[in-house]
Design an enzyme around this catalytic site. Sequence first.
Site, PDB file in Angstrom:
ATOM      1  N   THR A 184       0.902  -1.143   0.000  1.00  0.00           N
ATOM      2  CA  THR A 184       0.000   0.000   0.000  1.00  0.00           C
ATOM      3  C   THR A 184       0.941   1.192   0.000  1.00  0.00           C
ATOM      4  O   THR A 184       2.096   1.030   0.364  1.00  0.00           O
ATOM      5  CB  THR A 184      -0.806   0.018   1.337  1.00  0.00           C
ATOM      6  OG1 THR A 184      -1.623  -1.132   1.406  1.00  0.00           O
ATOM      7  CG2 THR A 184      -1.665   1.229   1.485  1.00  0.00           C
ATOM      8  N   ARG A 212     -13.459  -7.310  -3.883  1.00  0.00           N
ATOM      9  CA  ARG A 212     -12.860  -7.273  -2.533  1.00  0.00           C
ATOM     10  C   ARG A 212     -12.378  -5.850  -2.229  1.00  0.00           C
ATOM     11  O   ARG A 212     -11.664  -5.244  -3.019  1.00  0.00           O
ATOM     12  CB  ARG A 212     -11.688  -8.255  -2.461  1.00  0.00           C
ATOM     13  CG  ARG A 212     -10.961  -8.290  -1.109  1.00  0.00           C
ATOM     14  CD  ARG A 212      -9.752  -7.381  -1.093  1.00  0.00           C
ATOM     15  NE  ARG A 212      -8.973  -7.528   0.140  1.00  0.00           N
ATOM     16  CZ  ARG A 212      -7.985  -6.708   0.492  1.00  0.00           C
ATOM     17  NH1 ARG A 212      -7.667  -5.680  -0.274  1.00  0.00           N
ATOM     18  NH2 ARG A 212      -7.319  -6.892   1.603  1.00  0.00           N
ATOM     19  N   GLY A 214     -10.319  -3.596   0.711  1.00  0.00           N
ATOM     20  CA  GLY A 214      -9.469  -3.756   1.888  1.00  0.00           C
ATOM     21  C   GLY A 214      -9.659  -2.620   2.875  1.00  0.00           C
ATOM     22  O   GLY A 214     -10.683  -1.927   2.899  1.00  0.00           O
TER      23      GLY A 214
HETATM   24  N1  GLY Z   1      -3.631  -3.012   3.054  1.00  0.00           N
HETATM   25  C1  GLY Z   1      -4.014  -3.112   1.715  1.00  0.00           C
HETATM   26  C2  GLY Z   1      -5.029  -4.119   1.440  1.00  0.00           C
HETATM   27  O1  GLY Z   1      -5.055  -5.157   2.084  1.00  0.00           O
HETATM   28  O2  GLY Z   1      -5.826  -3.910   0.559  1.00  0.00           O
END
Ligand code: GLY
Length: 325
Positions: A184, A212, A214
């Site tokens: 990230t 998905r 996050g």
């Molecule tokens: N921390 C980034 C993700 O899991 O999407």
Amino acid sequence: MPGAHLPPGPRTPGTVMKPVVVVHGGGASNFSSERKERVRQGIIRAAKMGYKILRDGGSAVDAVECAVAILENDPEFNAGCGSVLNINGDIEMDASIMDGKDLSSGAVSAVRCIANPVKLARLVMDKTPHCFLTDQGAAKFAQDMGVQQIPVEELITTRNKKHLEREKEELGAQKADCAKHLGTVGAVAMDCRGNLAYATSTGGIVNKMVGRVGDSPCIGSGGYADNNIGAISTTGHGESILKVNLARLALFHVEQGKSVEQAADLSLEYMKSRVKGLGGLIMITKTGEWTARWTSTSMPWAAAQDGKVYAGIDLNETTITDMCS
Ligand code: GLY
Ligand code: GLY
């Protein structure tokens, strides 16, 4: 616990704050030495550009947006161009930004054909009554705002195509390694008026399901900024970060009177012991103390303050250089 010990940014109450920006390039492991150097240069460039905005009197929000956009444009990092691919070989990106002055915030998730999700998150913050737009609604808003659409192929790198192939092979052979899913980018800043801000952006995790989302676009997990407490941007295993609300948890420890390092370590340790999640974070408190800490193998980070640039990738590896070098 892995992490970097950093000097606190001094503050005399009632005087102009010493501006500072801290950036991270996500938790990571198994860098080649050439890639490590490119990552180091990229992260330092982002910190310097963010700092220049602060030095010229710009706002913390402008500084974090600029620093994160630079990392999104750099194919070495998992955000914007360079985002990892989902199970269909496609890109779905998440980003968020927050202004600690009035807690205004903006986030987008599952966006595809734009270069800089963080800029779209900023537009959500500035131009809508909402905090979070997703998927088709976010795409339509981008169009309405005149954000340039680009073919998604322009964001897909050969490295990430291979990464997805390898991941699918290893999953078939039951060898998937949690640590390499990390990644990230993010920034936190304090401007000379003492305002705090954060921004976080990501391509998510490789081979993720379509749709998905996050932690990165979720305020309180992927980041938080409140002038009354501090600013934080997180990285690591998104599902774990969401479960413990990592960003708000760390700031809760700051509110309870812990030092910036203690607050970082307590929250990261809690995530590790409670849900077996690894990650990292960068944080600035309202009094100007800052840190970069992680439980993942490594975390590229850089900070700029007072004409100096601090940077590191591995444990106990901090370099200090002059801004102009
Ligand atoms: N921390 C980034 C993700 O899991 O999407
Ligand atoms: N984007 C509007 C707000 O944060 O309140």
